[in-house]
Design an enzyme around this catalytic site. Structure first.
Site, PDB file in Angstrom:
ATOM      1  N   SER B 162      -8.121   2.888  16.216  1.00 27.07           N
ATOM      2  CA  SER B 162      -6.618   3.530  16.070  1.00 27.07           C
ATOM      3  C   SER B 162      -6.409   4.437  14.665  1.00 27.07           C
ATOM      4  CB  SER B 162      -5.559   2.514  15.973  1.00 27.07           C
ATOM      5  OG  SER B 162      -4.037   2.564  16.989  1.00 27.07           O
ATOM      6  N   ASP B 328      -6.504   1.725  27.989  1.00 27.51           N
ATOM      7  CA  ASP B 328      -4.919   2.367  26.561  1.00 27.51           C
ATOM      8  C   ASP B 328      -4.866   3.644  26.868  1.00 27.51           C
ATOM      9  OD1 ASP B 328      -4.298   3.209  23.987  1.00 27.51           O
ATOM     10  OD2 ASP B 328      -7.085   2.880  23.610  1.00 27.51           O
ATOM     11  N   HIS B 361      -4.258  -1.051  24.514  1.00 34.98           N
ATOM     12  CA  HIS B 361      -5.026   0.099  23.224  1.00 34.98           C
ATOM     13  C   HIS B 361      -5.502  -1.151  22.169  1.00 34.98           C
ATOM     14  CE1 HIS B 361      -5.006   2.424  19.605  1.00 34.98           C
ATOM     15  NE2 HIS B 361      -4.256   1.763  18.761  1.00 34.98           N
TER      16      HIS B 361
END
Lengths: 207, 394
Positions: B162, B328, B361
């Site tokens: 991320s 995701d 995610h």
């Protein structure tokens, strides 16, 4: 990782390709599957090897084994590579499954100084005989699928392939055929015979 | 929303946290992208494992938006397991018996590194919104100062998911000679309009809380826990997949037989989100949330390299492993694929795998064996090429 003995006994067609590759060169294996050939080349020929593979199982197996492989589709992703990025680009037993084999071959010779392409020969006498005798889509050891579920959507004969190379202006540097007994012969020493008795063909091309 | 937070929150003392603190910028100030120079700032970091004599086995782990340097140990404020406990530790893919793992709290964070919650030496009060706006480039430049301070010429790897993945990309683009391998996971080369939109919702939730006090809440004895909780709740939904939410909660009711015709948390999913919000505000600073989300929105490694992504990585010798997850939707596979195509165009050494997971995610933080297997293989292969000793036989 493969054991030493597994590495030493890779399929004969893969061995032929491996023998064509210079040690220490840069190699891209398109449709590298579980990485058998790439692993062999990295470990026995010290190549700087990369791979592209469509199936996530194949990719994960390769990356888990420490090989540099990306998940991708040769039909769409080869265009992202720059010209002459590799010494050899290999397409082994994958051409017949491509949506656009011609574009793929054009990309192979663009990306690599040499391209090595192997494919099952649809001109083999057994294949011809199968269709002639049974009137059905041929099946064999190298072509084991039913017509309705085969991934092989663009099969060709050795003669077809040579003709396409001519049309594309691609130079055939070397060409070998492999008969049912695993015996090798140079295709240009007798193309008609090769097209009749070759189960598989391996071509080395350049632009 | 519950109102049990009547005592001032956010009073954890970052000076007494475990780990290390280092003063940076004294000899050479850190010039931020916004133009301000930081000539003396603190960076808090934690390490695991031992740096070898050649200093060749260091892995920098970059944490995500709400993460911190406590990668693989109980969190000093919440007591919960380290955020990447599954990945980092003895015998784990990032094996602390083999590698020296460094994780620093990012610039703008709230666990000891300079951030809005820390004291501004000029005023002796919390920085609040007086802190200059931070970018991911700034975060990485500060990390490089830390790596210099530790005397490490080349990191074996820089890894992160991320926002952590964005830092990995920034490292690879800015200091390619300072790292051998890079693993940007579940990330993107810039935020989409949708990404920015979600962040803006979170920021507006914080700023709408009267206790935010235009960012001055620490001086006024307040803590905008309601706004920050809402920001967390909205963001949390984006970290999960629709199917995992559905499987986990469906339309099930919370401790009741039937709906109550009111606005209590009738549904389990509501109760779950409220819990996520209320526990988050106990360990995270609202202004930090503003600063860090802004940094993520500003990040655009394509634009900072003249609009051609491949130019960010031209001629790189770094070995890349890009990983995305099927579910995701915040940083979808297509974004990773764009990065991979650019790395190919730059003739970089790159592996790329899309891992099947229902975890959304957040999958990079979860127990996804296939992910760990692939990541481990990549690291192992890189270690061999780097000439690091093989893993000791167990």
């Amino acid at each position: 990782m493969m054991t030493e003995s597994q590495r030493k006994s890779i399929r004969v067609d893969l061995q032929i390709i491996a023998d064509m590759v210079d040690a220490g060169s840069r190699v891209l294996d398109v449709g590298c599957g579980d990485g058998t050939l790439l692993d062999y080349l990295v470990n026995f020929k010290q190549v700087d090897g990369r791979g592209i593979e469509l199936s996530s199982e194949g990719v994960n197996a390769c990356v888990s084994a420490g090989l540099s492989v990306i998940q991708g589709d040769a039909d769409t992703d080869l265009s992202t590579y720059p010209d002459a990025a590799f010494d050899y680009v290999i397409l082994s037993q994958t051409l017949q499954a491509m949506m656009a084999p011609r574009t793929v071959v054009e990309n192979l010779v663009r990306i690599g100084r040499h391209a090595i392409v192997s494919f099952p020969n649809f001109g083999h006498w057994r294949v011809r005989g199968y269709l002639g005798l049974h009137g059905r889509m041929p099946k064999s050891k190298t072509l084991p699928y039913e017509w309705y579920e085969t991934p092989n959507i663009h099969l060709c004969t050795i003669k077809d392939f040579i003709e396409m190379c001519d049309r594309l202006g691609v130079t055939i540097e070397r060409s070998l055929s492999l008969n049912a007994h695993g015996r090798l012969r140079r295709i240009n020493s007798g193309p008609l015979t090769a097209n009749l008795f070759g189960v598989q063909a391996v071509f080395m091309l350049r632009r | 929303m519950d109102n049990r937070h009547t005592i001032p929150l956010g009073r954890w003392d970052t000076r007494t946290l475990p780990g290390y603190r280092v003063a940076l910028g004294r000899e050479q100030p850190l010039r931020l992208d916004c133009g301000v120079e930081l000539s003396d700032f603190t960076m808090a970091y934690q390490t695991y494992g031992t740096l070898n004599a050649e200093k060749s086995n260091a892995i920098l782990v970059c944490h995500a938006l709400t993460g911190d340097q406590f990668v693989a140990e109980p969190h000093p404020v919440t007591g919960k397991a380290g955020w990447w406990n599954l990945m980092v530790g003895p015998g784990k893919p990032i094996d602390t018996e083999r590698y020296f793992v460094i994780c620093s709290n990012i610039l703008g964070g709230c666990m000891g590194t300079i951030g809005p919650k820390e004291t501004n030496p000029a005023t002796d009060k919390p920085w609040g919104l007086g802190l200059p706006v931070i970018t991911i480039g700034d975060m990485v430049r500060a990390q490089r100062m830390l790596i210099d301070h530790l005397g490490i010429e080349q990191l074996f790897a820089v890894v992160g998911g991320s926002l952590g993945g964005m830092q990995v990309l920034e490292w690879a683009a800015s200091y390619p000679e300072r790292l051998f391998a890079a693993a940007p996971i579940a990330t993107a080369v810039h935020h989409s309009a949708q990404n920015i939109a979600f962040h803006e919702v979170g920021r507006q939730a914080i700023m709408a809380d009267l206790d935010w006090c235009a960012g001055d809440y620490l001086n006024q004895g307040k803590w905008p826990h309601r706004g920050l909780a809402v920001a967390r709740m909205a963001a949390h939904v984006t970290y999960l997949s629709e199917s995992s939410l559905q499987a986990k909660f469906g339309r099930r009711l919370q401790d009741r037989e039937r709906i109550t015709y009111g606005f209590d948390a009738d549904f389990q999913v509501e109760s779950y989100l409220r819990h996520q919000g209320s526990t988050f505000v106990e360990r995270f600073d609202a202004n930090s949330y503003l600063y860090i989300t802004r940094a993520m929105d500003y990040f655009d490694i394509e634009q900072t390299h003249g609009g051609t992504l491949a130019d960010a990585f031209r001629g790189t010798r770094v070995r890349f492993c890009v990983i995305s997850f099927t579910s995701d939707w915040l940083y979808p596979t297509a974004e990773s694929k764009r990065l991979v195509n650019a790395l190919n165009a730059a003739a970089a050494n790159v592996s790329f795998a899309e891992i099947h997971s229902d975890g959304g995610h957040d999958a990079f933080l979860l127990d996804v064996p296939e992910f760990h297997r692939v990541f481990n293989g990549f690291l192992e292969g890189a270690a061999q090429h780097r000439g690091l000793p093989r893993r000791a036989a167990s």
